[in-house]
Design a protein around this motif. Structure first.
Motif, PDB file in Angstrom:
ATOM      1  N   MET B   1      -4.860  -2.322  19.104  1.00 37.00           N
ATOM      2  CA  MET B   1      -4.767  -3.752  18.773  1.00 37.00           C
ATOM      3  C   MET B   1      -5.595  -4.053  17.534  1.00 37.00           C
ATOM      4  O   MET B   1      -5.147  -4.669  16.576  1.00 37.00           O
ATOM      5  CB  MET B   1      -5.306  -4.569  19.958  1.00 37.00           C
ATOM      6  N   ARG B   2      -6.867  -3.601  17.549  1.00 33.89           N
ATOM      7  CA  ARG B   2      -7.747  -3.872  16.414  1.00 33.89           C
ATOM      8  C   ARG B   2      -7.262  -3.122  15.175  1.00 33.89           C
ATOM      9  O   ARG B   2      -7.339  -3.611  14.061  1.00 33.89           O
ATOM     10  CB  ARG B   2      -9.174  -3.442  16.774  1.00 33.89           C
ATOM     11  N   LEU B   9      -3.470  -8.628   8.610  1.00 31.26           N
ATOM     12  CA  LEU B   9      -4.237  -9.592   7.832  1.00 31.26           C
ATOM     13  C   LEU B   9      -4.048  -9.363   6.331  1.00 31.26           C
ATOM     14  O   LEU B   9      -3.986 -10.315   5.554  1.00 31.26           O
ATOM     15  CB  LEU B   9      -5.722  -9.512   8.204  1.00 31.26           C
ATOM     16  N   VAL B  10      -3.945  -8.096   5.934  1.00 27.47           N
ATOM     17  CA  VAL B  10      -3.738  -7.791   4.516  1.00 27.47           C
ATOM     18  C   VAL B  10      -2.407  -8.384   4.049  1.00 27.47           C
ATOM     19  O   VAL B  10      -2.331  -9.075   3.024  1.00 27.47           O
ATOM     20  CB  VAL B  10      -3.765  -6.269   4.268  1.00 27.47           C
ATOM     21  N   VAL B  11      -1.351  -8.157   4.827  1.00 30.32           N
ATOM     22  CA  VAL B  11      -0.033  -8.679   4.457  1.00 30.32           C
ATOM     23  C   VAL B  11      -0.085 -10.206   4.386  1.00 30.32           C
ATOM     24  O   VAL B  11       0.418 -10.820   3.439  1.00 30.32           O
ATOM     25  CB  VAL B  11       1.042  -8.223   5.475  1.00 30.32           C
ATOM     26  N   LEU B  12      -0.733 -10.808   5.386  1.00 30.99           N
ATOM     27  CA  LEU B  12      -0.843 -12.261   5.416  1.00 30.99           C
ATOM     28  C   LEU B  12      -1.584 -12.767   4.164  1.00 30.99           C
ATOM     29  O   LEU B  12      -1.173 -13.724   3.504  1.00 30.99           O
ATOM     30  CB  LEU B  12      -1.584 -12.691   6.687  1.00 30.99           C
ATOM     31  N   GLY B  13      -2.689 -12.076   3.830  1.00 35.57           N
ATOM     32  CA  GLY B  13      -3.467 -12.457   2.664  1.00 35.57           C
ATOM     33  C   GLY B  13      -2.653 -12.380   1.389  1.00 35.57           C
ATOM     34  O   GLY B  13      -2.706 -13.280   0.542  1.00 35.57           O
ATOM     35  N   VAL B  14      -1.875 -11.311   1.243  1.00 34.09           N
ATOM     36  CA  VAL B  14      -1.043 -11.148   0.051  1.00 34.09           C
ATOM     37  C   VAL B  14      -0.029 -12.292  -0.046  1.00 34.09           C
ATOM     38  O   VAL B  14       0.175 -12.882  -1.114  1.00 34.09           O
ATOM     39  CB  VAL B  14      -0.324  -9.779   0.077  1.00 34.09           C
ATOM     40  N   LEU B  15       0.584 -12.627   1.102  1.00 35.64           N
ATOM     41  CA  LEU B  15       1.583 -13.700   1.098  1.00 35.64           C
ATOM     42  C   LEU B  15       0.960 -15.035   0.677  1.00 35.64           C
ATOM     43  O   LEU B  15       1.523 -15.774  -0.139  1.00 35.64           O
ATOM     44  CB  LEU B  15       2.215 -13.839   2.484  1.00 35.64           C
TER      45      LEU B  15
END
Lengths: 261, 306
Positions: B1-2, B9-15
């Protein structure tokens, strides 16, 4: 033991209509099986051994001749719960426990809850799976699953057990073990067993009667009454008598075999 | 999970970063016009020259106004935090009975979604049972079900609303009908496949027990179809939500997420549009998530491995 006839086929014919024309799956099959016999059907693919078993079970309808099971038509015999059928795959329902799977036919046939539970316990013991009733199929090995499927076929206590290559998908060590267990089971229950196989040693080891069949059209080429005693340790397979029967089966298979393969 | 959290989070940040980046050229012209009106010197000074220039050039020539592109009242593309603030203000900080509360509008849409989903699922399962057990239905129903989905729902929705209105039915039911229209299809397709999933050997086995068709259905076909059903339900509930929102558009409805979208576009309230859009997306994700949990519970009780 009385020589009571359980299954009798006379001039049995079965032709399938396919897109490429008709295929004669069975031709002029004559066979009598008495109560308590262990009859193996052996032959190459397409020789009609499975088809014959399916006719006995009223899963196929013959196109000629006659077949009588327990003195009635296969359809009527089925309604009287005359036989249990074991397929090549265990075919247990993954969403039911082992005990639940064994109770399936009992539920369909309307047994009471208490009766179902008692019978499931009883047949689990019979196939040496005591204590596994609460497990799910995926928790069991292939051999144990097949034993559970045999228990399912035994649960409603039919007199006839029809088995279509039940151990075909298992490795040889497991197979030997299950063959030994099957003989013990047969001795204890005195059921009539029809057993389809590809394996000569398996057929000779298990049977009181070996039916050798050949393909195109499917027909019987030899019926061998085994002289082996009913009590059979695994070592019996090294005796000369055993090898003689195996040789005769092999001859029968060769005689019916066309050289084009 | 972790371990999964970091890439997510990386993908979210890039978006989010990409979103901020494209908001700058999207909004630069409006910002420059506003800045000029307020007395700030912008390059080039002529409005006509600015219209002719490319957005990226205007950005490089007016770097000082870049932060303003993320803070307009009615931007072309609102920045992520503007949408987030609007979402927060219209959910947590408004009474749920308020006409400005997204919870209120979300509930209006959700009620139609759930009613439509229930109707669509029920219809889908019944049709699938008919198709599997009846040759005539097999030949006749499936083609029509497929044809029904080729008609754009946006063309059909007004007609459904109007026809139902003319016989005195309005409110939540017409929207639910549109939801049901969209959601029954995946259920039919999935359930037909699921009910047919038992192989010939399984069916032969039941025949040897002399089982009736009803017994075969309850003991074999229905339980075997459960994994297929849940896959269909997840598609179906998302389609239901879309149906309910589309059902709100042609009527000029005053409440519901669709009404918020429509009102936002009438008045150029892009922040409102985007927040309604996100509210719909979050709602859909929650519905699918709930079905996922339900699926795991049911399949585990059916002896599943996980």
């Amino acid at each position: 033991m009385s020589e009571q006839t359980v299954i009798e086929a006379r001039n049995l014919d079965l032709t399938f209509q396919t897109n490429d024309g008709s295929v004669q799956a069975l031709r002029d099959v004559n066979l009598t099986i008495s109560k308590g016999e262990f009859v193996s059907f052996i032959g190459p693919s397409g020789c009609g051994k499975t088809t014959f078993l399916r006719v006995v079970a009223a899963l196929e309808n013959p196109t000629g001749g006659s077949i009588v099971v327990n003195g009635m038509s296969p359809e009527e015999a089925r309604k009287q719960r005359a036989y249990g059928y074991v397929f090549q795959a265990a075919g247990l329902y993954p969403w039911r426990t082992i005990a639940g799977n064994i109770q399936l036919p009992l539920e369909i046939m309307g047994f009471s809850r208490a009766e179902r539970k008692a019978r499931a316990e009883q047949v689990l013991d019979l196939v040496d799976l005591k204590g596994f009733g609460g497990k799910y199929p995926w928790q069991l090995s292939g051999g144990m699953q097949q034993r559970a499927s045999i228990a399912r076929a035994l649960s409603f206590d039919a007199d006839i057990l029809l088995m279509d290559e039940p151990f075909g998908a298992l490795d040889e060590i497991v197979r030997d073990h299950l063959n030994e267990q099957l003989l013990a089971l047969w001795a204890r229950t005195n059921k009539t067993i029809g057993f389809v196989t590809h394996s000569i040693p398996e057929a000779v080891y298990l049977s009181t009667k070996i039916v050798v069949m050949s393909p195109r059209p499917g027909r019987i080429t030899d019926i061998i009454e085994s002289p082996l005693p009913r009590e059979r340790p695994l070592e019996i397979r090294e005796t000369q008598e055993f090898l003689n029967i195996a040789h005769r089966v092999r001859e029968g298979l060769r005689a019916g075999h066309e050289p084009d393969v | 999970m972790r371990r999964a959290a970091v890439p997510v989070l990386v993908v979210l940040g890039v978006l989010v970063a990409f979103w901020y980046a494209v908001a700058v050229p999207m909004n630069i012209k409006g910002v420059l016009t506003e800045a000029q009106r307020a007395g700030v010197v912008v390059v080039p000074e002529s409005g006509a020259d600015r219209r002719a220039a490319s957005a990226w050039r205007l950005v490089t020539m007016n770097l000082s106004v870049v932060p303003d592109t993320w803070a307009q009242a009615r931007p072309r593309l609102p920045a992520p935090h503007q949408v987030a603030i609007e979402l927060w203000e219209t959910t947590a900080q408004k009474k749920v009975t308020s006409k400005r509360s997204l919870v209120y509008h979300g509930w209006v849409t959700l009620s139609a979604t759930l009613l439509g989903f229930a109707m669509g699922t029920g219809l889908g399962i019944l049709l699938a049972i008919g198709i599997v057990h009846n040759r005539v239905m097999d030949m006749s129903v499936m083609p029509w079900a497929i044809v029904s989905q080729t008609i754009p729902i946006i063309a059909l929705a007004p007609m459904i609303i109007v026809v139902l209105y003319s016989i005195g039915i309005q409110g939540v039911f017409p929207k639910a009908v549109i939801s049901a229209y969209l959601s029954f299809f995946p259920v039919v397709v999935g359930m037909v496949k699921g009910l047919r999933s038992p192989d010939a050997m399984q069916l032969d086995l039941l025949r040897t027990y002399n089982a009736s068709q009803a017994q075969g259905f309850w003991k074999l076909r229905l339980p075997a179809s459960m994994p297929y059903l849940f896959a269909s339900l997840k598609v179906g509930i998302a389609a239901s939500l879309v149906g309910a929102i589309v059902g709100e558009l042609p009527t000029g409805a005053v409440s519901g997420l669709g009404a918020r979208l429509l009102a936002g576009s009438y008045y150029g309230q892009t922040v409102q549009i985007w927040s309604a859009l996100f509210a719909a997306a979050i709602l859909a994700a929650c519905l699918v998530g709930i079905l996922g949990v339900l699926e795991r519970i049911v399949l585990r009780r059916m002896g599943g491995r996980t």
